[in-house]
Scaffold this motif. Structure first.
Motif, short mmCIF file in Angstrom:
data_model
loop_
_atom_site.label_atom_id
_atom_site.label_comp_id
_atom_site.label_asym_id
_atom_site.label_seq_id
_atom_site.Cartn_x
_atom_site.Cartn_y
_atom_site.Cartn_z
N GLN A 1 -3.06 -3.94 5.25
CA GLN A 1 -1.68 -3.95 4.78
C GLN A 1 -1.60 -4.55 3.37
O GLN A 1 -0.89 -4.03 2.50
N ALA B 1 -3.10 -2.00 0.95
CA ALA B 1 -2.19 -0.86 0.75
C ALA B 1 -1.00 -1.26 -0.11
O ALA B 1 -0.58 -0.51 -0.99
N ARG B 2 -0.48 -2.44 0.12
CA ARG B 2 0.72 -2.86 -0.59
C ARG B 2 0.43 -3.18 -2.06
O ARG B 2 1.19 -2.76 -2.94
N LEU C 1 -2.53 0.08 -3.57
CA LEU C 1 -2.07 1.47 -3.49
C LEU C 1 -0.56 1.62 -3.72
O LEU C 1 -0.05 2.74 -3.72
N ASN C 2 0.15 0.50 -3.87
CA ASN C 2 1.62 0.51 -4.01
C ASN C 2 2.30 1.29 -2.89
O ASN C 2 3.25 2.01 -3.11
N SER C 3 1.79 1.12 -1.72
CA SER C 3 2.34 1.77 -0.54
C SER C 3 2.37 0.72 0.57
O SER C 3 1.98 -0.43 0.36
N SER C 4 2.80 1.10 1.72
CA SER C 4 2.85 0.15 2.82
C SER C 4 2.56 0.87 4.13
O SER C 4 2.91 2.03 4.31
#
Length: 151
Positions: free
Chosen positions: A30, A33-34, A37-40
């Motif tokens: 997590q 990714a956060r 990857l600038n995602s969640s």
């Protein structure tokens, strides 16, 4: 009987270790990714919360718990305080199990939003973990303490 106890302890350690490994892997994933990857991972928070509850309630059964040595180390009080501790512990764990069962009955049909599974999983941790912990507490009170090497 010793072989069965050894098997149960090994299985318990594998389960608790696996749950803790899952928490670590999910948390690191997590964070990666956060921040990279600038995602969640949208379901990670709910999954981590659920895993933490299971880890805490199962792992606590094997922990050495706090006591007040000033009183508990008095030789003439030790047997009575040990029995009182087991009775109080089992009573408190009975409340945990009863509370888990009550919450399961009331909210068991609710579902996690992102995981899509029943919240019963959350409450079964209290029911099974509290029951296991109570059994371990009683078992420890009935078996003589082992001498640790080097002590």
């Amino acid at each position: 009987m010793t072989g069965l106890v050894t098997l149960v302890v090994r299985l318990w350690r594998i389960i608790v270790g696996g749950l803790m490994l899952a928490v670590v892997v999910l948390t690191v994933s997590q964070v990666f990714a956060r921040y990279v990857l600038n995602s969640s991972i949208i379901w990670a928070e709910e999954a981590n919360r659920l895993l933490y509850v299971w880890v805490i309630l199962l792992a606590a059964a094997g922990a050495d718990h706090m006591r007040i040595g000033l009183i508990a180390d008095k030789p003439r009080l030790r047997p009575a305080l040990a029995r009182l501790g087991v009775i109080a512990g089992v009573a408190a764990l009975g409340l945990v199990v009863w509370g888990g069962w009550t919450m399961h009955a009331v909210f068991g049909s609710d579902r996690y939003l992102t995981l899509g599974i029943s919240k019963s999983w959350y409450f079964w941790a209290a029911i099974l973990g509290g029951s296991f912990w109570a059994v371990v507490l009683v078992w420890r009170s009935l078996t003589p303490p082992r001498e640790e090497p080097g002590v």
